[in-house]
Design an enzyme around this catalytic site. Structure first.
Site, PDB file in Angstrom:
ATOM      1  N   GLU A   1       2.130  80.237  79.307  1.00 46.04           N
ATOM      2  CA  GLU A   1       3.153  80.657  80.273  1.00 46.04           C
ATOM      3  C   GLU A   1       4.188  81.520  79.553  1.00 46.04           C
ATOM      4  O   GLU A   1       4.726  81.131  78.512  1.00 46.04           O
ATOM      5  CB  GLU A   1       3.842  79.443  80.906  1.00 46.04           C
ATOM      6  CG  GLU A   1       4.941  79.877  81.870  1.00 46.04           C
ATOM      7  CD  GLU A   1       5.467  78.755  82.748  1.00 46.04           C
ATOM      8  OE1 GLU A   1       4.901  77.651  82.730  1.00 46.04           O
ATOM      9  OE2 GLU A   1       6.474  79.011  83.449  1.00 46.04           O
TER      10      GLU A   1
ATOM     11  N   GLU B   1       9.373  81.008  75.679  1.00 46.03           N
ATOM     12  CA  GLU B   1      10.708  81.337  76.221  1.00 46.03           C
ATOM     13  C   GLU B   1      11.587  81.742  75.046  1.00 46.03           C
ATOM     14  O   GLU B   1      11.464  81.180  73.949  1.00 46.03           O
ATOM     15  CB  GLU B   1      11.313  80.132  76.950  1.00 46.03           C
ATOM     16  CG  GLU B   1      12.714  80.327  77.519  1.00 46.03           C
ATOM     17  CD  GLU B   1      12.830  81.545  78.427  1.00 46.03           C
ATOM     18  OE1 GLU B   1      13.530  82.492  78.035  1.00 46.03           O
ATOM     19  OE2 GLU B   1      12.218  81.576  79.514  1.00 46.03           O
TER      20      GLU B   1
ATOM     21  N   ASP C   1       9.460  86.447  71.398  1.00 44.19           N
ATOM     22  CA  ASP C   1       8.889  87.346  72.406  1.00 44.19           C
ATOM     23  C   ASP C   1       7.386  87.025  72.572  1.00 44.19           C
ATOM     24  O   ASP C   1       6.622  87.051  71.595  1.00 44.19           O
ATOM     25  CB  ASP C   1       9.091  88.779  71.879  1.00 44.19           C
ATOM     26  CG  ASP C   1       8.691  89.840  72.881  1.00 44.19           C
ATOM     27  OD1 ASP C   1       7.848  89.557  73.744  1.00 44.19           O
ATOM     28  OD2 ASP C   1       9.223  90.959  72.775  1.00 44.19           O
TER      29      ASP C   1
ATOM     30  N   ASP D   1      11.904  88.723  84.686  1.00 41.03           N
ATOM     31  CA  ASP D   1      13.109  89.544  84.891  1.00 41.03           C
ATOM     32  C   ASP D   1      12.683  90.838  85.574  1.00 41.03           C
ATOM     33  O   ASP D   1      11.802  91.545  85.068  1.00 41.03           O
ATOM     34  CB  ASP D   1      13.751  89.866  83.538  1.00 41.03           C
ATOM     35  CG  ASP D   1      14.217  88.605  82.813  1.00 41.03           C
ATOM     36  OD1 ASP D   1      14.831  87.749  83.467  1.00 41.03           O
ATOM     37  OD2 ASP D   1      13.940  88.474  81.609  1.00 41.03           O
TER      38      ASP D   1
ATOM     39  N   LYS E   1      16.265  98.639  88.152  1.00 40.21           N
ATOM     40  CA  LYS E   1      16.608 100.073  88.054  1.00 40.21           C
ATOM     41  C   LYS E   1      15.422 100.846  87.487  1.00 40.21           C
ATOM     42  O   LYS E   1      14.803 100.412  86.505  1.00 40.21           O
ATOM     43  CB  LYS E   1      17.811 100.259  87.126  1.00 40.21           C
ATOM     44  CG  LYS E   1      19.089  99.711  87.706  1.00 40.21           C
ATOM     45  CD  LYS E   1      20.247  99.963  86.784  1.00 40.21           C
ATOM     46  CE  LYS E   1      21.493  99.361  87.415  1.00 40.21           C
ATOM     47  NZ  LYS E   1      22.541  99.037  86.470  1.00 40.21           N
TER      48      LYS E   1
ATOM     49  N   ASP F   1       9.914  87.651  93.343  1.00 35.02           N
ATOM     50  CA  ASP F   1      10.635  87.693  94.614  1.00 35.02           C
ATOM     51  C   ASP F   1      11.362  89.013  94.783  1.00 35.02           C
ATOM     52  O   ASP F   1      12.057  89.205  95.783  1.00 35.02           O
ATOM     53  CB  ASP F   1      11.693  86.577  94.643  1.00 35.02           C
ATOM     54  CG  ASP F   1      12.696  86.759  93.522  1.00 35.02           C
ATOM     55  OD1 ASP F   1      12.278  86.694  92.346  1.00 35.02           O
ATOM     56  OD2 ASP F   1      13.891  87.000  93.798  1.00 35.02           O
TER      57      ASP F   1
ATOM     58  N   THR G   1       9.473  76.749  90.692  1.00 35.82           N
ATOM     59  CA  THR G   1      10.329  77.066  89.535  1.00 35.82           C
ATOM     60  C   THR G   1      11.764  77.219  90.033  1.00 35.82           C
ATOM     61  O   THR G   1      12.029  77.371  91.226  1.00 35.82           O
ATOM     62  CB  THR G   1       9.923  78.379  88.831  1.00 35.82           C
ATOM     63  OG1 THR G   1      10.424  79.493  89.565  1.00 35.82           O
ATOM     64  CG2 THR G   1       8.413  78.498  88.668  1.00 35.82           C
ATOM     65  N   ARG G   2      12.676  77.241  89.069  1.00 39.29           N
ATOM     66  CA  ARG G   2      14.096  77.355  89.412  1.00 39.29           C
ATOM     67  C   ARG G   2      14.390  78.702  90.074  1.00 39.29           C
ATOM     68  O   ARG G   2      15.128  78.793  91.047  1.00 39.29           O
ATOM     69  CB  ARG G   2      14.900  77.221  88.111  1.00 39.29           C
ATOM     70  CG  ARG G   2      16.319  76.834  88.318  1.00 39.29           C
ATOM     71  CD  ARG G   2      17.002  76.637  86.990  1.00 39.29           C
ATOM     72  NE  ARG G   2      16.591  75.431  86.294  1.00 39.29           N
ATOM     73  CZ  ARG G   2      17.114  75.023  85.143  1.00 39.29           C
ATOM     74  NH1 ARG G   2      18.057  75.731  84.557  1.00 39.29           N
ATOM     75  NH2 ARG G   2      16.707  73.921  84.561  1.00 39.29           N
TER      76      ARG G   2
ATOM     77  N   GLU H   1      12.353  80.595  91.715  1.00 35.52           N
ATOM     78  CA  GLU H   1      11.769  80.641  93.054  1.00 35.52           C
ATOM     79  C   GLU H   1      12.715  79.960  94.048  1.00 35.52           C
ATOM     80  O   GLU H   1      12.960  80.487  95.148  1.00 35.52           O
ATOM     81  CB  GLU H   1      10.418  79.929  93.054  1.00 35.52           C
ATOM     82  CG  GLU H   1       9.776  79.899  94.416  1.00 35.52           C
ATOM     83  CD  GLU H   1       8.661  78.877  94.459  1.00 35.52           C
ATOM     84  OE1 GLU H   1       8.917  77.700  94.111  1.00 35.52           O
ATOM     85  OE2 GLU H   1       7.553  79.255  94.839  1.00 35.52           O
TER      86      GLU H   1
HETATM   87  C1  LIG Z   1      13.982  85.420  85.639  1.00 34.34           C
HETATM   88  S1  LIG Z   1      13.639  84.204  84.430  1.00 34.34           S
HETATM   89  C2  LIG Z   1      12.413  83.180  85.234  1.00 34.34           C
HETATM   90  C3  LIG Z   1      12.276  81.837  84.578  1.00 34.34           C
HETATM   91  C4  LIG Z   1      11.202  80.917  85.175  1.00 34.34           C
HETATM   92  N1  LIG Z   1       9.863  81.479  85.005  1.00 34.34           N
HETATM   93  C5  LIG Z   1      11.457  80.621  86.620  1.00 34.34           C
HETATM   94  O1  LIG Z   1      10.685  81.103  87.484  1.00 34.34           O
HETATM   95  O2  LIG Z   1      12.427  79.899  86.907  1.00 34.34           O
HETATM   96  C6  LIG Z   1      12.634  85.095  83.253  1.00 34.34           C
HETATM   97  C7  LIG Z   1      12.584  84.423  81.884  1.00 34.34           C
HETATM   98  O3  LIG Z   1      11.645  85.111  81.058  1.00 34.34           O
HETATM   99  C8  LIG Z   1      12.139  85.098  79.720  1.00 34.34           C
HETATM  100  N2  LIG Z   1      11.467  86.218  79.037  1.00 34.34           N
HETATM  101  C9  LIG Z   1      11.607  87.528  79.329  1.00 34.34           C
HETATM  102  N3  LIG Z   1      10.822  88.276  78.542  1.00 34.34           N
HETATM  103  C10 LIG Z   1      10.178  87.403  77.730  1.00 34.34           C
HETATM  104  C11 LIG Z   1       9.237  87.577  76.687  1.00 34.34           C
HETATM  105  N4  LIG Z   1       8.809  88.791  76.351  1.00 34.34           N
HETATM  106  N5  LIG Z   1       8.791  86.481  76.036  1.00 34.34           N
HETATM  107  C12 LIG Z   1       9.218  85.247  76.399  1.00 34.34           C
HETATM  108  N6  LIG Z   1      10.110  85.017  77.379  1.00 34.34           N
HETATM  109  C13 LIG Z   1      10.577  86.089  78.039  1.00 34.34           C
HETATM  110  C14 LIG Z   1      13.636  85.246  79.877  1.00 34.34           C
HETATM  111  O4  LIG Z   1      14.336  84.741  78.761  1.00 34.34           O
HETATM  112  C15 LIG Z   1      13.905  84.433  81.142  1.00 34.34           C
HETATM  113  O5  LIG Z   1      14.274  83.109  80.847  1.00 34.34           O
END
Ligand SMILES: C[S@@+](CC[C@H](N)C(=O)[O-])C[C@H]1O[C@@H](n2cnc3c(N)ncnc32)[C@H](O)[C@@H]1O
Length: 249
Positions: free
Chosen positions: A77, A102, A136, A158, A162, A194, A228-229, A231
């Site tokens: 994940e 994460e 990452d 994320d 833009k 979303d 998920t949070r 969502e």
């Molecule tokens: C918008 S949040 C969604 C979190 C979770 N999946 C949820 O649905 O509640 C996106 C998450 O992806 C993580 N993230 C972004 N790019 C990443 C990467 N390349 N490797 C690991 N985590 C990453 C960010 O730190 C962030 O916590």
């Protein structure tokens, strides 16, 4: 060879694929990796519990060896946020080796805090088929062997809505080649979003590739997709999530 130097060889797109106009993804990550200063409990989770769950670099060449007991399959994940989805998947598929990645410290603490009681960060038993990757996820994807994963999840990434930030999106023509390389033929990649801009983007990028079979997204969360949070936030705000399943050819 370090993890970062590990093979970057990925399949070249076939000539039939129509390219999507976007710059190469930047190496650095743009999202937040630190939030508020950590509380003592959070610091202990990072210092004492995370090292006990971190996927060992020595296991990258053969990730099945990274788990305490041999897993039936290996799932990854990307960006687990607070960890709700990872922990629910891990609980309902105890034979699977689950790698949860994460980079946001508070997210890592949130998942870890559900695993070990306060004061037992270095002693409480930790799951032997759950491993964390706190860098990452693209570094991990580059380091893993070809065809080493059975499933992958990207839940509410994320969106970078833009246009000038499109290159930062995880769904990107270059990154999907990294994903394709590590997935076994027939393996599935679940993606949810979303954000209307990201939804259109996923459709555009996936229509221009031929590494995955695609299907229209579900508009109601399918069974077996834990919530998920993000969502929950999206639904409260009245946004319509899309849920895709892409299948590696
Ligand atoms: C918008 S949040 C969604 C979190 C979770 N999946 C949820 O649905 O509640 C996106 C998450 O992806 C993580 N993230 C972004 N790019 C990443 C990467 N390349 N490797 C690991 N985590 C990453 C960010 O730190 C962030 O916590």
């Amino acid at each position: 060879m370090t993890v970062r130097q590990a093979s970057q060889a990925v399949p070249a797109p076939r000539e039939s694929a129509q390219p999507v106009a976007v710059k190469a993804p930047p190496d650095r990550l743009y999202g937040r990796q630190r939030g508020h200063p950590l509380r003592p409990r959070q610091q202990r989770l990072l210092d004492l519990t995370l090292p006990r769950l971190r996927l060992a670099e020595s296991a990258l060449a053969d990730p099945a060896r990274g788990f305490g007991r041999a897993p039936s399959e290996i799932w990854l994940e990307v960006g687990f946020g607070g960890g709700e989805h990872s922990l629910a998947q891990h609980a309902s598929h105890p034979d699977v080796g689950y790698i949860a990645s994460e980079v946001f410290e508070n997210g890592l603490c949130s998942l870890l805090s559900r695993l070990v009681p306060d004061g037992q960060e270095d002693t409480a038993p930790v799951p032997d088929r759950l491993r964390l990757w706190d860098e990452d996820a693209r570094i991990l994807l580059r380091a893993l062997p070809d065809r080493s994963l059975d499933r992958m999840f990207l839940m509410f990434p994320d969106p970078w809505p833009k246009a000038r930030h499109a290159k930062r999106r995880f769904v990107h023509p270059e990154t999907i080649r990294l994903v394709a390389r590590v997935l076994k033929p027939g393996a599935t990649w679940r993606v949810a979003s979303d954000d209307p801009t990201y939804q259109a983007w996923v459709e555009e990028v996936m229509a221009a590739q031929d590494l995955f079979d695609t299907a229209p997204p579900a508009k109601i969360r399918p069974e077996g997709w834990p919530p998920t949070r993000y969502e929950a936030k999206a639904l409260r705000a009245g946004r319509q999530p899309f849920y895709w399943v892409f299948t590696r050819r």
